[in-house]
Structures are given as structure tokens and as C-alpha cells.
Write an enzyme that holds these catalytic residues in place. Structure first.
Site, PDB file in Angstrom:
ATOM      1  N   GLY A 142     -50.548  49.832 -23.778  1.00  0.00           N
ATOM      2  CA  GLY A 142     -50.851  49.420 -25.146  1.00  0.00           C
ATOM      3  C   GLY A 142     -51.257  50.564 -26.057  1.00  0.00           C
ATOM      4  O   GLY A 142     -51.779  50.347 -27.147  1.00  0.00           O
ATOM      5  N   GLU A 192     -56.278  45.322 -17.101  1.00  0.00           N
ATOM      6  CA  GLU A 192     -57.136  44.618 -18.057  1.00  0.00           C
ATOM      7  C   GLU A 192     -58.082  43.668 -17.333  1.00  0.00           C
ATOM      8  O   GLU A 192     -59.143  43.328 -17.863  1.00  0.00           O
ATOM      9  CB  GLU A 192     -56.272  43.889 -19.107  1.00  0.00           C
ATOM     10  CG  GLU A 192     -55.691  44.886 -20.106  1.00  0.00           C
ATOM     11  CD  GLU A 192     -54.414  44.442 -20.789  1.00  0.00           C
ATOM     12  OE1 GLU A 192     -54.025  43.275 -20.660  1.00  0.00           O
ATOM     13  OE2 GLU A 192     -53.792  45.301 -21.444  1.00  0.00           O
ATOM     14  N   GLY A 222     -45.438  44.972 -21.809  1.00  0.00           N
ATOM     15  CA  GLY A 222     -46.367  44.125 -22.553  1.00  0.00           C
ATOM     16  C   GLY A 222     -45.846  43.937 -23.966  1.00  0.00           C
ATOM     17  O   GLY A 222     -45.082  43.011 -24.257  1.00  0.00           O
ATOM     18  N   GLY A 223     -46.210  44.850 -24.860  1.00  0.00           N
ATOM     19  CA  GLY A 223     -45.858  44.746 -26.280  1.00  0.00           C
ATOM     20  C   GLY A 223     -44.379  44.476 -26.522  1.00  0.00           C
ATOM     21  O   GLY A 223     -44.018  43.568 -27.291  1.00  0.00           O
ATOM     22  N   SER A 270     -46.545  51.025 -22.268  1.00  0.00           N
ATOM     23  CA  SER A 270     -45.864  51.412 -23.514  1.00  0.00           C
ATOM     24  C   SER A 270     -44.353  51.588 -23.356  1.00  0.00           C
ATOM     25  O   SER A 270     -43.750  52.455 -24.001  1.00  0.00           O
ATOM     26  CB  SER A 270     -46.505  52.681 -24.098  1.00  0.00           C
ATOM     27  OG  SER A 270     -47.850  52.421 -24.460  1.00  0.00           O
ATOM     28  N   GLU A 281     -49.002  51.396 -13.346  1.00  0.00           N
ATOM     29  CA  GLU A 281     -49.362  51.254 -14.753  1.00  0.00           C
ATOM     30  C   GLU A 281     -50.537  52.166 -15.073  1.00  0.00           C
ATOM     31  O   GLU A 281     -51.702  51.755 -14.939  1.00  0.00           O
ATOM     32  CB  GLU A 281     -49.756  49.802 -15.040  1.00  0.00           C
ATOM     33  CG  GLU A 281     -48.635  48.817 -14.850  1.00  0.00           C
ATOM     34  CD  GLU A 281     -48.745  47.652 -15.820  1.00  0.00           C
ATOM     35  OE1 GLU A 281     -47.782  47.415 -16.550  1.00  0.00           O
ATOM     36  OE2 GLU A 281     -49.809  47.016 -15.871  1.00  0.00           O
ATOM     37  N   HIS A 285     -54.090  43.394 -12.605  1.00  0.00           N
ATOM     38  CA  HIS A 285     -53.773  44.130 -13.840  1.00  0.00           C
ATOM     39  C   HIS A 285     -55.007  44.899 -14.303  1.00  0.00           C
ATOM     40  O   HIS A 285     -56.141  44.422 -14.151  1.00  0.00           O
ATOM     41  CB  HIS A 285     -53.315  43.145 -14.927  1.00  0.00           C
ATOM     42  CG  HIS A 285     -52.733  43.840 -16.118  1.00  0.00           C
ATOM     43  ND1 HIS A 285     -53.523  44.413 -17.083  1.00  0.00           N
ATOM     44  CD2 HIS A 285     -51.449  44.081 -16.476  1.00  0.00           C
ATOM     45  CE1 HIS A 285     -52.730  44.978 -17.994  1.00  0.00           C
ATOM     46  NE2 HIS A 285     -51.469  44.793 -17.644  1.00  0.00           N
ATOM     47  N   ASN A 308     -45.001  40.701 -19.666  1.00  0.00           N
ATOM     48  CA  ASN A 308     -46.389  40.226 -19.555  1.00  0.00           C
ATOM     49  C   ASN A 308     -46.857  39.905 -20.971  1.00  0.00           C
ATOM     50  O   ASN A 308     -47.134  40.816 -21.754  1.00  0.00           O
ATOM     51  CB  ASN A 308     -47.243  41.335 -18.908  1.00  0.00           C
ATOM     52  CG  ASN A 308     -48.721  40.987 -18.912  1.00  0.00           C
ATOM     53  OD1 ASN A 308     -49.111  39.857 -19.216  1.00  0.00           O
ATOM     54  ND2 ASN A 308     -49.550  41.971 -18.566  1.00  0.00           N
ATOM     55  N   TRP A 309     -46.915  38.613 -21.263  1.00  0.00           N
ATOM     56  CA  TRP A 309     -47.240  38.208 -22.639  1.00  0.00           C
ATOM     57  C   TRP A 309     -48.739  38.169 -22.916  1.00  0.00           C
ATOM     58  O   TRP A 309     -49.163  37.831 -24.027  1.00  0.00           O
ATOM     59  CB  TRP A 309     -46.614  36.830 -22.933  1.00  0.00           C
ATOM     60  CG  TRP A 309     -45.115  36.853 -22.975  1.00  0.00           C
ATOM     61  CD1 TRP A 309     -44.307  37.965 -22.971  1.00  0.00           C
ATOM     62  CD2 TRP A 309     -44.228  35.726 -23.031  1.00  0.00           C
ATOM     63  NE1 TRP A 309     -42.983  37.589 -23.021  1.00  0.00           N
ATOM     64  CE2 TRP A 309     -42.902  36.217 -23.064  1.00  0.00           C
ATOM     65  CE3 TRP A 309     -44.419  34.344 -23.055  1.00  0.00           C
ATOM     66  CZ2 TRP A 309     -41.789  35.385 -23.119  1.00  0.00           C
ATOM     67  CZ3 TRP A 309     -43.308  33.503 -23.115  1.00  0.00           C
ATOM     68  CH2 TRP A 309     -42.008  34.024 -23.139  1.00  0.00           C
ATOM     69  N   LYS A 310     -49.531  38.457 -21.897  1.00  0.00           N
ATOM     70  CA  LYS A 310     -51.009  38.512 -22.047  1.00  0.00           C
ATOM     71  C   LYS A 310     -51.511  37.253 -22.748  1.00  0.00           C
ATOM     72  O   LYS A 310     -50.973  36.164 -22.501  1.00  0.00           O
ATOM     73  CB  LYS A 310     -51.396  39.810 -22.760  1.00  0.00           C
ATOM     74  CG  LYS A 310     -50.751  41.015 -22.060  1.00  0.00           C
ATOM     75  CD  LYS A 310     -51.281  42.347 -22.462  1.00  0.00           C
ATOM     76  CE  LYS A 310     -50.572  43.426 -21.649  1.00  0.00           C
ATOM     77  NZ  LYS A 310     -51.055  44.759 -21.907  1.00  0.00           N
TER      78      LYS A 310
END
Ligand code: PGA
Length: 247
Positions: free
Chosen positions: A172, A98, A227-228, A206, A166, A96, A9-11
Site C-alpha cells: 500500500g 495487516e 491489494g489496491g 504495490s 509481501e 497477512h 485482496n479487497w481488504k
């Protein structure tokens, strides 16, 4: 053993050119390795087309990060499931945290999930408790609500559904959930979502090459949503390799 999924997930982290470069690096590094692992990249909307072109001829699948629930019409700024399908997406992240934090409701998530299933794409439904909910011992209550309201009234026969556990406090933050705890949450999610014909449960929060091992070897974990770590081709590929080793 069931199929495994490693999803990035590159956001809103990369522009189209950067996204295409990263997609090419992932595709090149993957080659024909890890055939039992489905690899999915989810760039932001403006980068979907460039990433689709970069991935041409590869087995890496394209996913979107969100969708609107209506099929077409006067909805300024929204993107529908048929538009995502046309551009080559096969997966769509729905709900998600976010987006939930930006006031996306369970009712809206239900409608988004329906739109994705109806058009024949595969949803990646995200669920998870906040730190406060966890501290209050309410994890299962939250998971039950989010999963059951998202799935209410859906026609799931013959469909593939991915649910990513999640925990919001792990996203994150560098605070990864213990694999044993995630496994319990996955089993609980499966018990709530039992009518889903073809259900896979993923972990997200994470995830890094240094902590993937504990997750990859668990039967309850069908994959990860990163993500990261997905922003670095080498790190992302080592997540894929971890699942390939256990496959
Ligand atoms: P993270 O994000 O891996 O950077 O914690 C995961 C996610 O938001 O899906």
C-alpha cells in the site's frame, strides 16, 4: 510450466453490493481467457455470499481474508474454516501483515494454517519483513522464522500451499520491491518450506499493471497477491493477462 495465480485482496474496502459488482466485472472481462492462470477474489466476510453468487458458473475462485483456528464453539465474532468452506471459499489468506500488525502471532498463524489445511481449503500464507528489518539486513532471518513457525507440525503431503512474499514496506505504499530481489526472497522461502508438497510462491506489495511485467516473466514468481490494483477490474485483469502472456 507451473500454474500461475493472480489473487485480489479487497481488504475492508467494499460493501457486499460493490463486491458483487466488481466480481461480475472481473468474471465478464476474463471470460475463457488466461486458462493457465488461477484467478481468486478475496472479499471481506459479509460480502462472501454475494460474491459467490456473482461468480456462479465462472472459474474465478473465492477466497477469505482470515479465519479462526477452532473448528466450532463459543467464540464470539470469529469465523471458522468449515463456515468458509460451506459458503464456497476455496482459499484463505493467513497471517497477512495487516493482521500481524494487530498482534497476530506466529503461533496463532500456525493454528490458523492447520485449520485451513485440515478442512481442505488452500492457504495463502503471507510473510515479509518490515522496513526496519530490511534496513538491518534481517530479511532472511524474518522469513525463516515466519515460514518455519507457520509450517511447524503441519501435514502437508498432498496439499497445495501458497506463500506470498509481501515485504511490509511495499504494501500500500507504492514502493514496489525490485523483481530480482523478490526472486531471491522466493528462492529463500522455497528452501525453508522444502517439505511442502505442492508449493507456489507469490509476490505482493504495490503490484500494478505498470510493474507486473518484471515479476510475470520470472520462474521464481508463481503469481501475485494484489491489494489496491485488485479494486479496479481493468487493472486486475491486466495483471492476469501479464501472467497469461508469460505462461
Ligand atoms: P497492495 O496490497 O497491493 O495494495 O500493496 C497488497 C496486499 O496487502 O496483499
Amino acid at each position: 510450466m507451473s500454474k500461475k495465480f493472480v489473487i485480489g485482496n479487497w481488504k475492508m474496502q467494499l460493501n457486499a453490493a460493490e463486491s458483487a459488482r466488481l466480481a461480475s466485472a472481473v468474471m465478464g472481462g476474463l471470460g475463457k481467457s488466461a486458462p493457465g492462470v488461477e484467478v481468486v477474489l478475496c472479499p471481506s466476510y459479509p460480502a462472501l455470499s454475494a460474491v459467490r453468487s456473482a461468480l456462479r458458473g465462472s472459474r474465478v475462485a473465492l477466497g477469505a481474508q482470515d479465519v479462526f483456528w477452532e473448528s466450532a464453539g463459543a467464540f464470539t465474532g470469529e469465523v471458522g474454516a468449515s463456515q468458509l468452506k460451506e459458503i464456497g471459499a476455496r482459499y484463505v489468506i493467513v497471517g497477512h501483515s495487516e493482521r500481524r500488525l494487530l498482534h497476530e502471532t506466529d503461533a496463532e498463524i500456525n493454528k490458523k494454517l492447520r485449520a485451513v489445511l485440515t478442512i481442505g481449503l488452500t492457504p495463502i500464507l503471507c510473510v515479509g519483513e518490515t522496513a526496519a528489518e530490511r534496513a538491518a539486513g534481517r530479511r532472511n532471518q524474518i522469513l525463516r522464522r515466519q515460514v518455519s513457525l507457520a509450517l511447524r507440525g503441519q501435514k502437508l503431503a498432498g496439499k497445495k500451499l501458497l506463500i506470498a512474499y509481501e515485504p511490509v514496506w511495499a504494501i500500500g505504499t507504492g514502493k514496489v520491491c525490485a523483481a530480482s530481489e523478490a526472486a531471491k526472497a522466493h528462492l529463500f522461502i522455497r528452501s525453508v518450506a522444502q517439505k511442502a508438497a505442492s508449493l507456489y510462491t507469490l509476490y505482493g506489495g504495490s503490484i500494478e499493471p505498470k510493474n507486473i511485467g518484471g515479476f510475470a516473466r520470472l520462474d521464481e514468481v508463481d503469481g501475485v497477491l494484489a491489494g489496491g490494483a485488485s479494486l479496479d477490474a481493468e487493472k486486475f485483469l491486466s495483471l492476469v493477462k501479464a501472467f497469461d502472456r508469460e505462461y
